[in-house]
Motif scaffolding. Structure first.
Motif, PDB file in Angstrom:
ATOM      1  N   GLN A   6       0.833  -1.206   0.000  1.00  0.00           N
ATOM      2  CA  GLN A   6       0.000   0.000   0.000  1.00  0.00           C
ATOM      3  C   GLN A   6       0.868   1.256   0.000  1.00  0.00           C
ATOM      4  N   LEU A   7       1.940   1.216   0.805  1.00  0.00           N
ATOM      5  CA  LEU A   7       2.827   2.367   0.895  1.00  0.00           C
ATOM      6  C   LEU A   7       3.529   2.617  -0.437  1.00  0.00           C
ATOM      7  N   GLN A   8       3.932   1.552  -1.108  1.00  0.00           N
ATOM      8  CA  GLN A   8       4.562   1.690  -2.416  1.00  0.00           C
ATOM      9  C   GLN A   8       3.607   2.355  -3.408  1.00  0.00           C
ATOM     10  N   GLN A   9       2.362   1.918  -3.424  1.00  0.00           N
ATOM     11  CA  GLN A   9       1.379   2.501  -4.323  1.00  0.00           C
ATOM     12  C   GLN A   9       1.145   3.981  -4.005  1.00  0.00           C
ATOM     13  N   ASP A  10       1.087   4.314  -2.724  1.00  0.00           N
ATOM     14  CA  ASP A  10       0.859   5.706  -2.330  1.00  0.00           C
ATOM     15  C   ASP A  10       2.032   6.603  -2.727  1.00  0.00           C
TER      16      ASP A  10
END
Length: 217
Positions: A6-10
């Motif tokens: 999720q952090l990578q996508q954000d």
């Protein structure tokens, strides 16, 4: 708590949202909340903009920067040209004393030296040169003149934090030794961390700020 995926996508979305960054040229990896940026950017300014964009994302615990600067044909300049332009820019920067800052340029990398009274002057010198064509990096070795007593510096910083910080940011602990300030305790966002460090740098004579604050989401 965000997962690494999720952090990578954000972070990737934030890079795409930042108009000063060519996000397609930047790779993002995340491991246990630590974000690594890799790839190529066309200028020193773009590199800094990408770093700031990643830091804006909630959940980023730390940032590793492995981006390389590949100057375009338009951005390439000789060290002599960069040095002359830097000297002129510093001369026109109103917050700096005349001839207070010296510039050395090697392969596009600027090393700044000299002495100033305040940290904001030290920072202004570097900030004024970041957008200069041909610059691949800046090493800011400008010294801040000796500080007042540690008691005065500590009181000034704590007063600034009380004026500016939210209630939960008052967990920051300030320790002063000479011109060195150490910040410890807990903050809950990069914005609070930046607020604490900027407050520390805002006191006359501070030469170094050591950030030992824990970022807890």
């Amino acid at each position: 708590m965000k997962t690494d995926s999720q952090l990578q996508q954000d972070v990737m979305a934030e890079l795409n949202w930042e108009p000063a960054v060519h996000a397609a040229q930047i790779g993002v990896e995340v491991n246990d909340g630590v974000v690594t940026l890799a790839g190529e950017v066309s200028s020193y300014c773009e590199k800094l903009d990408a770093e700031r964009a990643a830091q804006r994302v909630r959940g980023v615990r730390a940032l590793a920067v492995e981006m390389k600067i590949k100057l375009s044909a338009f951005g390439q300049r000789s060290d002599a040209d960069i040095a002359e332009s830097a000297r002129n820019i510093l001369g026109w920067t109103s917050s700096l004393p005349v001839d207070a800052v010296k510039v050395l340029v090697q392969d596009g990398w600027l090393t700044l030296s000299g002495d100033v009274e305040w940290h904001y002057q030290r920072q202004a010198a570097a900030d004024s040169l970041r957008g200069l064509a041909g610059v691949t990096g800046i090493s800011n070795q400008i010294a801040v003149e000796p500080a007042p007593t540690a008691t005065v510096v500590k009181a000034d910083i704590e007063a600034a934090l009380r004026r500016r910080a939210k209630a939960d940011a008052k967990t920051v602990v300030v320790e002063v030794a000479g011109g060195d300030v150490t910040l410890s305790g807990t903050v809950h966002s990069w914005a609070e961390r930046d607020l604490a460090t900027r407050s520390a740098w805002g006191s006359a004579g501070v030469r170094r700020v050591v950030d030992r604050m824990n970022l807890v989401y």
